[in-house]
Design an enzyme around this catalytic site. Structure first.
Site, short mmCIF file in Angstrom:
data_model
loop_
_atom_site.label_atom_id
_atom_site.label_comp_id
_atom_site.label_asym_id
_atom_site.label_seq_id
_atom_site.Cartn_x
_atom_site.Cartn_y
_atom_site.Cartn_z
N HIS A 281 -44.49 17.05 24.83
CA HIS A 281 -43.17 17.44 24.30
C HIS A 281 -43.16 18.84 23.70
CE1 HIS A 281 -41.64 13.37 24.83
NE2 HIS A 281 -42.78 12.94 24.33
N ARG A 282 -44.34 19.50 23.69
CA ARG A 282 -44.39 20.82 23.06
C ARG A 282 -43.46 21.81 23.76
NH1 ARG A 282 -49.80 21.66 22.64
NH2 ARG A 282 -49.87 20.93 20.51
N ALA A 283 -43.39 21.71 25.09
CA ALA A 283 -42.54 22.63 25.85
C ALA A 283 -41.07 22.46 25.46
CB ALA A 283 -42.72 22.39 27.35
#
Length: 340
Positions: A281-283
């Site tokens: 989910h970092r993107a």
């Protein structure tokens, strides 16, 4: 001071628009997680980073503080400065943001600093010898050839960049100080790549290459030769452009907390990551933060689809899933279709 005036102006750099934009967005919003600049030698990577610091105005610092704490942000100060502010015994001065270089040969102790255990045992108090992260607080931490740095040191840097603090623990004694910096790494992929796990933790990544248009290439040569022939005269020519850009960045910083986004924007970001098979989910989170920052840079308080498009170009390419013997490549036409 004379040397600072002779720094090659940021606005005089020809082309390399994505690199310049990624650097500026990180200055406006340091929580983006830094930028990795990948490309061949001689493409103004180092010049842009040093010119960026020269572009920015002076800021307030607490005198005598090794971390250059901001007297107007007590929540971001070290323990000593918090005490000074609360007692009303603080003195201030003005200083410029600087570029702090981290050599590839740096050891963990040189980066994080050290604790004098013998002093702690004998005197019952902590004695901290500051490292590069202390110097980097409120500055730009620049690592040339970051791909040649020890993986463990890169991990430490990225942890500090994400959390905004540096914690040293030795023999049951710990010390924490602020470490909020803009992380900029550069590398030539021909000399080896970063592990995907480390690559993913850089907020933005840009690819740079030499200009392929004759007219632009000629302009690069002309400007560089003019600068080397008479730096003062050359710098003078770009003062107004630098001042205009500086005001735009300062205005964006003050506007950043006022920028909002709709549920539709979040829905588009989620669909982008799912359809492009981006891991984790970092993107998603970085893309929203980058779009918000881009909106502020353009003087708006609402995120538009064009902000997402520009954010995707900086956030997604290095996060595309790699298959064995294949490079992950971002299909930008597909990105445009999804954003609509």
């Amino acid at each position: 001071m004379e040397n600072i005036k002779r720094q090659y102006p940021f606005t005089a750099i020809v082309g390399q628009d994505n690199m310049k934009k990624a650097l500026l967005l990180n200055i406006i919003n340091p929580s983006l997680g830094g930028v990795l600049i990948r490309g061949e030698k001689g493409t103004a990577k180092s010049t842009a980073v040093r010119a960026l610091a020269d572009l920015l105005p002076e800021r307030k610092e607490i005198s005598g503080c090794k971390f250059h704490c901001n007297p107007e942000e007590i929540s971001e100060c070290c323990d000593e400065c918090v005490g000074l502010i609360e007692s009303g015994d603080v003195t201030k001065h003005k200083g410029k943001m600087r570029v702090v270089d981290l050599p590839v040969s740096a050891t963990e102790d040189r980066v994080v600093g050290t604790l004098d255990i013998e002093h702690a045992i004998k005197m019952g108090e902590k004695k901290f010898e500051s490292g590069i992260l202390a110097e980097a607080n409120r500055n730009i931490l620049y690592i040339d050839e970051v791909n040649l740095l020890d993986d463990h040191v890169v991990d430490i840097l990225l942890d500090s960049a994400a959390m905004g603090v540096n914690t040293i623990e030795r023999e049951g004694i710990s010390y924490t100080h602020p470490a909020r910096f803009v992380l900029v790494g550069t590398m030539n992929p021909e000399e080896g790549d970063l592990r995907p796990q480390l690559l993913d933790r850089f907020g933005l990544v840009v690819e740079v290459m030499g200009e392929r248009e004759t007219e632009k290439r000629v302009e690069v040569i002309k400007r560089r030769l003019e600068y080397e022939d008479n730096p003062e005269k050359f710098v003078e020519r770009y003062i107004q452009d630098n001042n205009i850009l500086n005001e735009r960045v300062m205005k964006a910083k003050s506007l950043l907390s006022k920028v909002g986004y709709t549920d539709e924007i979040l829905d588009i970001v989620a669909r982008l990551s799912i359809e492009l098979e981006v891991d984790g989910h970092r993107a998603d989170i970085t893309m929203v933060k980058t779009a918000v920052t881009n909106a502020a840079f353009n003087g708006r308080t609402k995120v538009m689809k064009e902000d997402l498009l520009e954010a995707a170009e900086l956030v997604l390419p290095h996060r595309m899933r790699r298959r064995p013997f294949e490079e992950g490549v971002l299909d930008f036409e597909r990105v445009k279709q999804i954003i609509g």
